[in-house]
Design a protein around this motif. Structure first.
Motif, PDB file in Angstrom:
ATOM      1  N   THR A 239       9.460   2.284  -0.865  1.00 47.99           N
ATOM      2  CA  THR A 239      10.253   3.483  -1.153  1.00 47.99           C
ATOM      3  C   THR A 239      10.251   4.523  -0.032  1.00 47.99           C
ATOM      4  O   THR A 239      11.218   5.249   0.141  1.00 47.99           O
ATOM      5  CB  THR A 239       9.748   4.162  -2.440  1.00 47.99           C
ATOM      6  OG1 THR A 239       8.371   4.513  -2.288  1.00 47.99           O
ATOM      7  CG2 THR A 239       9.915   3.224  -3.630  1.00 47.99           C
ATOM      8  N   ASN A 240       9.170   4.628   0.727  1.00 42.07           N
ATOM      9  CA  ASN A 240       9.060   5.689   1.740  1.00 42.07           C
ATOM     10  C   ASN A 240       9.651   5.255   3.081  1.00 42.07           C
ATOM     11  O   ASN A 240       8.946   5.156   4.093  1.00 42.07           O
ATOM     12  CB  ASN A 240       7.594   6.094   1.918  1.00 42.07           C
ATOM     13  CG  ASN A 240       7.027   6.761   0.692  1.00 42.07           C
ATOM     14  OD1 ASN A 240       7.629   7.668   0.121  1.00 42.07           O
ATOM     15  ND2 ASN A 240       5.863   6.291   0.254  1.00 42.07           N
ATOM     16  N   GLY A 247       2.710   3.669   2.955  1.00 44.88           N
ATOM     17  CA  GLY A 247       1.753   3.510   1.871  1.00 44.88           C
ATOM     18  C   GLY A 247       1.404   2.083   1.502  1.00 44.88           C
ATOM     19  O   GLY A 247       0.734   1.856   0.491  1.00 44.88           O
ATOM     20  N   SER A 248       1.823   1.100   2.298  1.00 42.38           N
ATOM     21  CA  SER A 248       1.466  -0.294   1.994  1.00 42.38           C
ATOM     22  C   SER A 248      -0.049  -0.460   2.054  1.00 42.38           C
ATOM     23  O   SER A 248      -0.719   0.119   2.909  1.00 42.38           O
ATOM     24  CB  SER A 248       2.134  -1.240   2.993  1.00 42.38           C
ATOM     25  OG  SER A 248       3.539  -1.148   2.907  1.00 42.38           O
ATOM     26  N   SER A 249      -0.589  -1.276   1.147  1.00 41.30           N
ATOM     27  CA  SER A 249      -2.047  -1.321   1.012  1.00 41.30           C
ATOM     28  C   SER A 249      -2.502  -2.641   0.392  1.00 41.30           C
ATOM     29  O   SER A 249      -1.726  -3.327  -0.283  1.00 41.30           O
ATOM     30  CB  SER A 249      -2.515  -0.150   0.131  1.00 41.30           C
ATOM     31  OG  SER A 249      -3.896  -0.206  -0.135  1.00 41.30           O
ATOM     32  N   ILE A 250      -3.774  -2.970   0.606  1.00 42.75           N
ATOM     33  CA  ILE A 250      -4.352  -4.126  -0.093  1.00 42.75           C
ATOM     34  C   ILE A 250      -4.738  -3.736  -1.517  1.00 42.75           C
ATOM     35  O   ILE A 250      -5.087  -4.595  -2.323  1.00 42.75           O
ATOM     36  CB  ILE A 250      -5.585  -4.682   0.652  1.00 42.75           C
ATOM     37  CG1 ILE A 250      -6.730  -3.666   0.646  1.00 42.75           C
ATOM     38  CG2 ILE A 250      -5.232  -5.131   2.049  1.00 42.75           C
ATOM     39  CD1 ILE A 250      -8.036  -4.233   1.171  1.00 42.75           C
ATOM     40  N   LEU A 251      -4.643  -2.432  -1.820  1.00 48.37           N
ATOM     41  CA  LEU A 251      -4.995  -1.934  -3.150  1.00 48.37           C
ATOM     42  C   LEU A 251      -3.758  -1.865  -4.040  1.00 48.37           C
ATOM     43  O   LEU A 251      -2.807  -1.125  -3.759  1.00 48.37           O
ATOM     44  CB  LEU A 251      -5.645  -0.552  -3.037  1.00 48.37           C
ATOM     45  CG  LEU A 251      -6.926  -0.470  -2.192  1.00 48.37           C
ATOM     46  CD1 LEU A 251      -7.441   0.957  -2.159  1.00 48.37           C
ATOM     47  CD2 LEU A 251      -7.995  -1.408  -2.739  1.00 48.37           C
ATOM     48  N   LYS A 252      -3.780  -2.600  -5.123  1.00 50.17           N
ATOM     49  CA  LYS A 252      -2.673  -2.625  -6.069  1.00 50.17           C
ATOM     50  C   LYS A 252      -2.468  -1.270  -6.736  1.00 50.17           C
ATOM     51  O   LYS A 252      -1.377  -0.948  -7.205  1.00 50.17           O
ATOM     52  CB  LYS A 252      -2.946  -3.703  -7.123  1.00 50.17           C
ATOM     53  CG  LYS A 252      -1.823  -3.957  -8.099  1.00 50.17           C
ATOM     54  CD  LYS A 252      -2.186  -5.081  -9.054  1.00 50.17           C
ATOM     55  CE  LYS A 252      -1.072  -5.371 -10.042  1.00 50.17           C
ATOM     56  NZ  LYS A 252      -1.424  -6.462 -10.974  1.00 50.17           N
ATOM     57  N   VAL A 257       2.539   2.189  -3.579  1.00 38.60           N
ATOM     58  CA  VAL A 257       2.844   0.811  -3.976  1.00 38.60           C
ATOM     59  C   VAL A 257       3.516   0.784  -5.341  1.00 38.60           C
ATOM     60  O   VAL A 257       4.376  -0.059  -5.617  1.00 38.60           O
ATOM     61  CB  VAL A 257       1.549  -0.032  -3.991  1.00 38.60           C
ATOM     62  CG1 VAL A 257       1.777  -1.366  -4.704  1.00 38.60           C
ATOM     63  CG2 VAL A 257       1.040  -0.252  -2.571  1.00 38.60           C
ATOM     64  N   ASN A 258       3.168   1.753  -6.172  1.00 39.84           N
ATOM     65  CA  ASN A 258       3.661   1.778  -7.553  1.00 39.84           C
ATOM     66  C   ASN A 258       4.867   2.685  -7.770  1.00 39.84           C
ATOM     67  O   ASN A 258       5.314   2.855  -8.896  1.00 39.84           O
ATOM     68  CB  ASN A 258       2.524   2.213  -8.481  1.00 39.84           C
ATOM     69  CG  ASN A 258       1.459   1.142  -8.610  1.00 39.84           C
ATOM     70  OD1 ASN A 258       1.614   0.188  -9.353  1.00 39.84           O
ATOM     71  ND2 ASN A 258       0.364   1.299  -7.874  1.00 39.84           N
ATOM     72  N   LYS A 259       5.405   3.260  -6.716  1.00 38.80           N
ATOM     73  CA  LYS A 259       6.589   4.094  -6.857  1.00 38.80           C
ATOM     74  C   LYS A 259       7.845   3.260  -7.129  1.00 38.80           C
ATOM     75  O   LYS A 259       8.764   3.706  -7.791  1.00 38.80           O
ATOM     76  CB  LYS A 259       6.793   4.938  -5.594  1.00 38.80           C
ATOM     77  CG  LYS A 259       5.835   6.111  -5.471  1.00 38.80           C
ATOM     78  CD  LYS A 259       6.116   6.908  -4.216  1.00 38.80           C
ATOM     79  CE  LYS A 259       5.189   8.114  -4.104  1.00 38.80           C
ATOM     80  NZ  LYS A 259       5.428   8.871  -2.842  1.00 38.80           N
TER      81      LYS A 259
END
Length: 367
Positions: A239-240, A247-252, A257-259
């Motif tokens: 989204t960004n 905001g890409s991450s290995i954390l779900k 990631v959740n936007k």
């Protein structure tokens, strides 16, 4: 005696001296014009070109500047690099290698840390409308150096100042010849496949520049920094766009990631201990910039458990400097990584090995 416009043998007009004179004047005017736009570096270093601005402006640009011919040749050579790069565009990207002086960029994104690393020793020579000094900007595509200001206020940028400070500190303690950005190997890690062509093009461009502003450059694309080596899940920020999907991450659980729609891909993971073992040789200097959206906690925990920092500093006489952003609980969607890190006393362990370790709080100041 040769008279311009006359031949010394047959009496015919010889306009060659006039042509040579005209061409020389055009070159001189072009060089003077260029100093107000883009100045290309000579065969000794990028920084020397910037220093030459004062020499050129203080003379008539011809009689007092004895190396004018050499400067024009170097400038012309750098301009020819565009064709050279396009011909070599199909060449495979480079690889990891061991170097004595290393810069590691974890979370490379679009690769902007490369030009900021190179910029760190270019003198700020100009002011903006507010009277604030701006830094020269190294163009990673053309190899040019021009008076382009950063998008934001330059004094807010952390990385160029930190790099210059740490290299100067290293030089002050070292008994060897001083080193500068062009003496460092630069290695970047980026998981988002969207940036792969951008980073590979930058790598090819810089690797074929003459002279080269870095000793070596390589990006591990579609790789993420993690606690283990091997296949790893990676969640994309979709989204960004205007922030380059930062905001890409290995954390779900990461907020960015959740936007949008949850997008998971598989990439290769590499631990910091593995990366350091493959890139850093004894008796040198390594700088590590970390911006990996919450993965910094487990990344550094693995490195501490492997004892890599103490091995580098105590056994291999390597100076280690780390600059890391630690992301807030609200950003990564959990307080557990931070709490585990604090209980682990990670910061104390890193500093206990003799590592210079700093934490930066973003978005202000800016990388």
């Amino acid at each position: 005696m040769v008279v311009i416009g006359k031949s010394s043998r047959r009496g015919k007009c010889d306009y060659r001296p006039l042509i040579i004179l005209f061409f020389s004047l055009c070159c001189a005017l072009f060089v003077v014009h260029k100093k107000d736009k883009y100045l290309y570096y000579d065969n000794s270093s990028i920084r020397k070109s910037i220093e030459n601005i004062g020499q050129i402006s203080g003379s008539d640009g011809f009689h007092e500047y004895s190396s004018n011919s050499e400067q024009v040749q170097a400038w012309r050579k750098s301009m020819e690099q565009t064709d050279t790069i396009s011909k070599k565009a199909q060449i495979a990207v480079t690889h990891l290698r061991k170097c004595q002086h290393v810069m590691i960029d974890l979370g490379s994104n679009i690769g902007d840390a490369v030009h900021k690393f190179i910029d760190s020793f270019l003198p700020p020579t100009g002011v903006n409308k507010a009277g604030e000094p701006f830094q020269y900007f190294f163009n990673t595509t053309t190899g040019g150096v021009g008076p382009d200001s950063y998008d934001h206020k330059p004094y807010l940028y952390v990385l160029p100042k930190w790099v210059k400070e740490k290299i100067n500190e290293y030089n002050s303690k070292s008994r060897r010849k001083p080193v500068y950005p062009e003496d460092y190997c630069f290695f970047g890690v980026e998981g988002n496949p969207y940036f792969k062509p951008i980073l590979q093009e930058m790598e090819i461009n810089i690797q074929h520049m003459i002279p080269r502003p870095l000793k070596h450059l390589h990006f591990l694309t579609e790789h993420v920094c993690s606690a283990v080596d091997g296949p790893s899940e990676f969640y994309l920020d979709t989204t960004n766009k205007h922030q380059n999907f930062w905001g890409s991450s290995i954390l779900k659980s990461h907020i960015d990631v959740n936007k949008g729609e949850l997008t998971k891909i598989e990439v290769m993971g590499i631990s910091l201990s593995s990366l350091l073992e493959q890139t850093v040789s004894a008796g040198g200097h390594v700088m590590i910039k970390i911006d990996i959206e919450g993965a910094e906690y487990e990344l550094l925990t693995e490195a501490i458990n492997s004892n890599i920092f103490c091995k580098l500093v105590n056994d291999k006489d390597v100076t280690v400097d780390i600059l890391s952003e630690f992301h807030h609980d609200s950003t990564i969607g959990s307080d557990q990584p931070r709490k585990k890190w604090e209980a682990f006393k990670g910061e104390e362990s890193i500093k206990g090995c003799g590592v210079d370790y700093e934490v930066v709080n973003l978005p202000l100041p800016i990388w």
